[in-house]
Design an enzyme around this catalytic site. Sequence first.
Site, PDB file in Angstrom:
ATOM      1  N   HIS A  44      14.202  53.641  25.177  1.00 21.32           N
ATOM      2  CA  HIS A  44      15.341  53.355  24.297  1.00 21.32           C
ATOM      3  C   HIS A  44      15.390  54.419  23.196  1.00 21.32           C
ATOM      4  O   HIS A  44      14.880  54.206  22.102  1.00 21.32           O
ATOM      5  CB  HIS A  44      15.175  51.944  23.699  1.00 21.32           C
ATOM      6  CG  HIS A  44      16.395  51.427  23.020  1.00 21.32           C
ATOM      7  ND1 HIS A  44      16.753  50.098  23.038  1.00 21.32           N
ATOM      8  CD2 HIS A  44      17.351  52.052  22.309  1.00 21.32           C
ATOM      9  CE1 HIS A  44      17.875  49.935  22.350  1.00 21.32           C
ATOM     10  NE2 HIS A  44      18.248  51.108  21.887  1.00 21.32           N
ATOM     11  N   GLU A  71      18.145  52.819  27.705  1.00 22.92           N
ATOM     12  CA  GLU A  71      18.945  51.906  26.888  1.00 22.92           C
ATOM     13  C   GLU A  71      19.490  52.643  25.667  1.00 22.92           C
ATOM     14  O   GLU A  71      18.804  53.518  25.136  1.00 22.92           O
ATOM     15  CB  GLU A  71      18.068  50.781  26.321  1.00 22.92           C
ATOM     16  CG  GLU A  71      17.391  49.908  27.316  1.00 22.92           C
ATOM     17  CD  GLU A  71      16.393  48.960  26.628  1.00 22.92           C
ATOM     18  OE1 GLU A  71      15.971  48.032  27.314  1.00 22.92           O
ATOM     19  OE2 GLU A  71      16.050  49.160  25.447  1.00 22.92           O
ATOM     20  N   HIS A 193      13.926  41.179  25.755  1.00 21.43           N
ATOM     21  CA  HIS A 193      13.683  41.047  24.321  1.00 21.43           C
ATOM     22  C   HIS A 193      12.787  39.857  24.046  1.00 21.43           C
ATOM     23  O   HIS A 193      13.126  38.721  24.334  1.00 21.43           O
ATOM     24  CB  HIS A 193      14.960  40.936  23.486  1.00 21.43           C
ATOM     25  CG  HIS A 193      14.863  41.801  22.250  1.00 21.43           C
ATOM     26  ND1 HIS A 193      14.065  41.475  21.183  1.00 21.43           N
ATOM     27  CD2 HIS A 193      15.416  42.994  21.962  1.00 21.43           C
ATOM     28  CE1 HIS A 193      14.149  42.439  20.285  1.00 21.43           C
ATOM     29  NE2 HIS A 193      14.947  43.371  20.725  1.00 21.43           N
TER      30      HIS A 193
HETATM   31  N1  PXP Z   1      16.135  45.094  26.138  1.00 22.85           N
HETATM   32  C1  PXP Z   1      16.756  45.752  25.121  1.00 22.85           C
HETATM   33  C2  PXP Z   1      18.213  46.020  25.243  1.00 22.85           C
HETATM   34  C3  PXP Z   1      16.039  46.188  23.999  1.00 22.85           C
HETATM   35  O1  PXP Z   1      16.659  46.852  23.009  1.00 22.85           O
HETATM   36  C4  PXP Z   1      14.651  45.955  23.946  1.00 22.85           C
HETATM   37  C5  PXP Z   1      13.860  46.461  22.777  1.00 22.85           C
HETATM   38  O2  PXP Z   1      13.941  47.846  22.713  1.00 22.85           O
HETATM   39  C6  PXP Z   1      14.055  45.260  25.021  1.00 22.85           C
HETATM   40  C7  PXP Z   1      14.819  44.834  26.087  1.00 22.85           C
HETATM   41  C8  PXP Z   1      12.577  44.986  25.066  1.00 22.85           C
HETATM   42  O3  PXP Z   1      12.257  44.072  24.049  1.00 22.85           O
HETATM   43  P1  PXP Z   1      10.728  43.840  23.673  1.00 22.85           P
HETATM   44  O4  PXP Z   1      10.207  45.118  23.111  1.00 22.85           O
HETATM   45  O5  PXP Z   1      10.780  42.727  22.669  1.00 22.85           O
HETATM   46  O6  PXP Z   1      10.023  43.443  24.942  1.00 22.85           O
END
Ligand code: PXP
Length: 243
Positions: A44, A71, A193
Amino acid sequence: MNTRLSVNINKFATLRNARGGNNPNVVKAAIDAQLFGAEGITVHPRPDERHITYQDVLDIKKVITTEFNIEGNPSEQKFVELVLAAKPDQVTLVPDATKQLTSDHGWDTIQHKDFLIDIIGTFKKAGIRVSIFIDPDLKMVEAAAKTNTDRIELYTEMYAREFAAGKKEMAIQPYQSAAKLASTLGLGINAGHDLDLYNLHYFRQHISHLDEVSIGHALICDALYLGFENTIQLYKRQLQIAV
Ligand code: PXP
């Protein structure tokens, strides 16, 4: 169906950037994650490049043997150019602000319909699968299907919070309804997330058409205690329904 585990390796870059230099090496982290069983690698990049840099993304692309998922917010032209240059398997569009600590809301697919149709068309024309990050809201799912996106990624922070508070039946309900509607409308389903070793299995058990989860923070924290290889295997185990 098999739900793929995509490992978000941003935290390796956060650690590296804390000292400058190249330790830990994020390209090696991607190679090792794949070797240890990850079925995808997620990054990301944010406009300030505070963890994964744009150059990292291009370097990681060269070693990907599984699925590469990038992302980010497509309002940034630099992000669009990076994705088109890197040509990942999937781009996940996230409406986060520039300085945001982490993603904290999904798209309003009604308000941003025209923008999404346009940008999704650009990525799909380049042969890149598109997923859009949304809250488990039926109206948002319905409008997502009209943007021509291939998949949605359900934003699971609310699920994780309620699960941790002991309200798991209540926590899963909106996600079940959203996922059911999404698959009726022909959309693939990702989720991410705040998923972790405790809440992942229940989520997987109750969402039947779950294509992929992308997990970063908790998985990397667990890896500090349990080791990266072992942790990836433990998360994959949680994705098997019959555990
Ligand atoms: N999906 C998206 C769109 C995110 O922005 C993130 C965090 O960068 C995640 C998934 C992964 O979340 P986590 O780091 O809490 O597992």
